[in-house]
Design a protein around this motif. Structure first.
Motif, mmCIF file in Angstrom:
data_model
loop_
_atom_site.group_PDB
_atom_site.id
_atom_site.type_symbol
_atom_site.label_atom_id
_atom_site.label_comp_id
_atom_site.label_asym_id
_atom_site.label_seq_id
_atom_site.Cartn_x
_atom_site.Cartn_y
_atom_site.Cartn_z
ATOM 1 N N PHE A 34 71.311 -12.411 24.576
ATOM 2 C CA PHE A 34 71.591 -11.872 25.900
ATOM 3 C C PHE A 34 70.349 -11.200 26.496
ATOM 4 C CE2 PHE A 34 73.546 -8.612 28.744
ATOM 5 C CZ PHE A 34 73.926 -9.514 29.709
ATOM 6 N N ILE A 35 69.635 -10.437 25.653
ATOM 7 C CA ILE A 35 68.404 -9.776 26.126
ATOM 8 C C ILE A 35 67.392 -10.831 26.556
ATOM 9 C CG2 ILE A 35 66.417 -8.397 25.361
ATOM 10 C CD1 ILE A 35 68.523 -6.859 23.570
ATOM 11 N N LEU A 36 67.284 -11.908 25.784
ATOM 12 C CA LEU A 36 66.329 -12.974 26.110
ATOM 13 C C LEU A 36 66.701 -13.664 27.424
ATOM 14 C CD1 LEU A 36 65.529 -14.561 22.651
ATOM 15 C CD2 LEU A 36 63.902 -13.538 24.247
ATOM 16 N N ILE A 37 67.996 -13.847 27.666
ATOM 17 C CA ILE A 37 68.431 -14.483 28.908
ATOM 18 C C ILE A 37 68.011 -13.622 30.102
ATOM 19 C CG2 ILE A 37 70.464 -15.085 30.292
ATOM 20 C CD1 ILE A 37 71.819 -15.927 27.611
ATOM 21 N N ILE A 38 68.332 -12.339 30.025
ATOM 22 C CA ILE A 38 67.940 -11.404 31.093
ATOM 23 C C ILE A 38 66.429 -11.459 31.274
ATOM 24 C CG2 ILE A 38 67.799 -8.958 31.756
ATOM 25 C CD1 ILE A 38 70.626 -9.449 31.795
ATOM 26 N N PHE A 39 65.722 -11.376 30.166
ATOM 27 C CA PHE A 39 64.256 -11.375 30.179
ATOM 28 C C PHE A 39 63.720 -12.646 30.832
ATOM 29 C CE2 PHE A 39 60.160 -12.202 28.032
ATOM 30 C CZ PHE A 39 59.481 -11.058 28.430
ATOM 31 N N SER A 40 64.308 -13.802 30.500
ATOM 32 C CA SER A 40 63.831 -15.076 31.036
ATOM 33 C C SER A 40 64.046 -15.152 32.547
ATOM 34 C CB SER A 40 64.535 -16.242 30.344
ATOM 35 O OG SER A 40 65.885 -16.324 30.766
ATOM 36 N N ILE A 41 65.129 -14.550 33.026
ATOM 37 C CA ILE A 41 65.401 -14.564 34.471
ATOM 38 C C ILE A 41 64.402 -13.666 35.201
ATOM 39 C CG2 ILE A 41 67.076 -13.868 36.230
ATOM 40 C CD1 ILE A 41 69.244 -14.794 34.163
ATOM 41 N N ILE A 42 64.129 -12.499 34.616
ATOM 42 C CA ILE A 42 63.133 -11.600 35.219
ATOM 43 C C ILE A 42 61.777 -12.299 35.261
ATOM 44 C CG2 ILE A 42 61.862 -9.442 34.841
ATOM 45 C CD1 ILE A 42 64.545 -8.327 33.664
ATOM 46 N N LEU A 43 61.475 -13.027 34.218
ATOM 47 C CA LEU A 43 60.210 -13.763 34.117
ATOM 48 C C LEU A 43 60.054 -14.740 35.286
ATOM 49 C CD1 LEU A 43 58.214 -13.418 31.781
ATOM 50 C CD2 LEU A 43 58.996 -15.581 30.875
#
Lengths: 285, 285, 285, 285
Positions: A34-43
């Motif tokens: 979940f953290i990676l998904i959020i992170f990827s969207i911010i990216l």
């Protein structure tokens, strides 16, 4: 589950970690994902901001590749540790996962295709499944079923709105003409919907008195008919809420069920009855 | 039907094809008609886009004529194959059909009258009849009856909105003056309605502190009173839904019937009562 | 009525014509009055449009005087033919009538005061009384009582909206600053209300990312909390509708009233009961 | 109260004046405090208006210090006259009171920090407590509990709105590009929310046909889904109103009680029944 019957032990282990969230490992995996998904969207968002992209292009690209490789591994593992991979691949989440991963690879073939990475936003939906938010899921399904029950009415409503928009748009095109920005019927229809939905950008606005008069009617119409979808959905919610809370004002009325008395076949006993209210026979549990 | 009694066999045949959709031929005709209606509306839109019209003027005109001739034939056939043509001609659909056909012909007399072709959008309504969408028709009629039942309240509401708009518009005209765009009372009223309905183009906007203060009040008013039509329609929908589902949550309450006690003629017993709740006599089944 | 007891016959006659609408003369007077009210409002609007006023100033002024003199006579007659003139003068309609008449006279003392003539818009309210639209009056009073019952909740809601606006407005003033148009806290509060009510003129709009982020939150807040007044009013309407239609799904439940039995003082008889359901005594009509 | 057990008499006296509003002194204090709060907020607003600040800077600063010193004294007294100061200091009102006082002091260390004085707007909330508006408090708590009960549904809804915004924002960024103002994905998402919530500033607006088409869909979506929070809150209000009024329309339905028949111990008789509906035995009063 049946699906896992023929899976080898390590597949079962992986399945438990990736698809479920009951074990500590499973929970950890879900939180990291979940953290990676959020992170990827911010990216992706940061990449689109020119001033940031110019400065940190290299860093962003590397991070993007790290995320993509992780998602690729996750996608492959998900396929491996399930009995029927096709069930996952063609499921809603399967397709989203695939579309979240592939754009970066094909961006070397089709330049610019990495913008499609925004599909990743849909991966956020996974949070509902991941966190096993039973309560929220219940609410979501209630929302969904209310919208579903209202579907036919909303379709009729939208169709009516579109016809009104086409008619009024054409009328405004005739009345206002090019100077005010009503350069074509499609543009006028666009303006009509902007007005009817009370958005009102103001990039196009009527300038003639008659145009402003028609605009006024469209606005009042839009202001009034917003009551229609609201009424539809609210009535549906109200009905569902009533159904759910059962007997409205609990305690004041007797809740009767449809259990039949084994002796006299009378129905309508209270839920807690042990004897028939009519013949006194013992009721079946 | 009675109307067809005196129609000759070929008229009957045509009637079946054009007015009904139960035979394969009738269904085919309806589908072709619907596609042509959609096509004709797209055609009118394209004609209005200058860049397209300049390039393809000839093609568009030819297609327009093809559509118009088809619609003309359809209109004539509809008149021929019905017993009482006046019933069709002066019906809602009859008038729409006529107005969808005639503009192109008279465009050679009154230049520019072909813009009236947009009336064709209304032919889309035929889709409801054509596709025999019973379910959707039911929903539409429910929407219609809910709006009908709320008509008086909505009229009162709109009247109140108009009076408020006239008052507030004049006030803003006095307060703001010409610089901010409030050049006349009608323009100010137009602006008030733009604000009250929360459309807010921004082509006219108050610039003085007092003007902005009044605007704030109008906005809060508009934001608050949108609750009124919504409340009206929702309550109406709620009532209809309740009526439809019968007695709210069927089975949860004791249903009393109108059975009379044979001794004391008392009514209002539970459906399952065997004795009169009043005098204790045995009730007839 | 009692008020007319001491009126002379011609006063009674005038009272009947002006205040009532049961006689042909009374109806005629009311219709003429209503037309004149509409006409006078249109007149004021036309005067405000410069291009029209320049051309027809003389005509408009003459017509304005004709209307004003008629309204003056009507006002005087209304005072004459009523027993207690003060009751009319200080009533809502009396004040409106006075304010609709006086501005033209004092416009020779205070230039520009004739813009106050717009108060005449309120005279339109008279139409409800004039046309004896019982049905509409009923609807209006239902609207009014629903709003009245929701008054306390709406006050709390508006107070909360204002506090949020003051807070958010100040925040935006700090974040955005002068360049984006947030020149002072009052202006920022104005903008916040423009945004919160979803009006959105666009004359002031955030340009910094953080400002746009806060704006986003305000919008979602405004989009969400519009549900609150709607929910309040709708629930109130729903309750009223239920009360009015009586027993929800007529025929399924017994409607009981609070009439007491003269013998046993039992209450809760059906509306059509002639005998007490308990003691059998004859009930009073 | 227990808290005051160990307070000295003068502390008790102060506590009564400051925390309560039952004595004349207490009421007077509360009214003065409320006026000062309003006054302090107006003061901050005036300071932010450049033209006023330039002219009256000295006067405003002096008044600001007067207010701040009063609030400081009040804050200290509040701490002194309570048994457990920490309970007040870390309460919602305690924190607001502190934040309303401190900025002016630290403005000599951190320039510009006095803008934080706007936190004082929250002190307005005290009015509810001060004036002991039981009725309004009841309404407020009803609003609060309705929103609380809808919290889960509204969270799901907002989450869905955000996901849609991210998706649609990215889509518009791809379709429209820089010329129309869609300079980055965050800006596009900002625009999507502006459109979805029907605010529609118009600072950014689509100019390409495909962009306008997508915008149309977003608008219709926003126009339709506003029904969802409204439906949620309305259903909740409806339920609460029903609960409050007891059994829907008290008196219209037969109320059954839990009295047991002395013979057969049957329950669920009408309140006024004299005989058991089941066995016909006479019921006890």
């Amino acid at each position: 589950m049946k699906e896992e019957e023929k899976l080898s032990p390590w597949q079962n282990k992986l399945h438990e970690i990736i698809y479920e969230a009951d074990t500590p490992m499973g929970k950890l995996f879900d939180i990291i994902l979940f953290i990676l998904i959020i992170f990827s969207i911010i990216l992706i968002m940061l990449e689109s901001v020119k001033s940031i992209d110019v400065k940190y292009h290299r860093v962003l690209l590397v991070l993007e590749w790290v995320i993509t490789i992780f998602f690729t591994i996750e996608y492959i593992v998900r396929i491996i540790c399930i009995k029927k991979p096709s069930k996952y691949i063609f499921s809603f989440y399967g397709i989203i996962d695939f579309l979240s991963t592939i754009p970066l690879y094909i961006s070397y073939i089709f330049a610019g295709s990495q913008v499609l990475l925004a599909v990743r936003a849909f991966r956020l939906l996974r949070v509902f499944r991941i966190l096993k938010l039973v309560q929220f899921l219940g609410e979501a399904s209630q929302l969904k079923s209310a919208l579903k029950a209202s579907r036919a009415k909303i379709t009729v409503f939208l169709f009516a709105v579109l016809i009104v928009s086409v008619m009024m748009g054409t009328l405004m095109y005739i009345v206002e003409g090019d100077e005010a920005g009503f350069t074509s019927i499609p543009t006028s229809i666009y303006w009509t919907i902007v007005t009817l939905t009370t958005v009102g950008y103001g990039d196009i606005a009527p300038i003639t008195p008659s145009g402003q008069f028609i605009a006024t009617i469209i606005m009042l119409l839009g202001y009034g008919i917003i009551a229609v979808p609201t009424g539809i959905v609210t009535a549906e919610f109200g009905r569902q809420t009533r159904d759910k809370t059962g007997n409205l004002s609990a305690g004041n009325y007797i809740h009767v069920n449809t259990q039949a008395c084994p002796s006299c076949t009378k129905e309508g006993h209270r839920d807690d009855a042990t004897h028939c209210y009519n013949c006194g026979s013992v009721l079946n549990e």
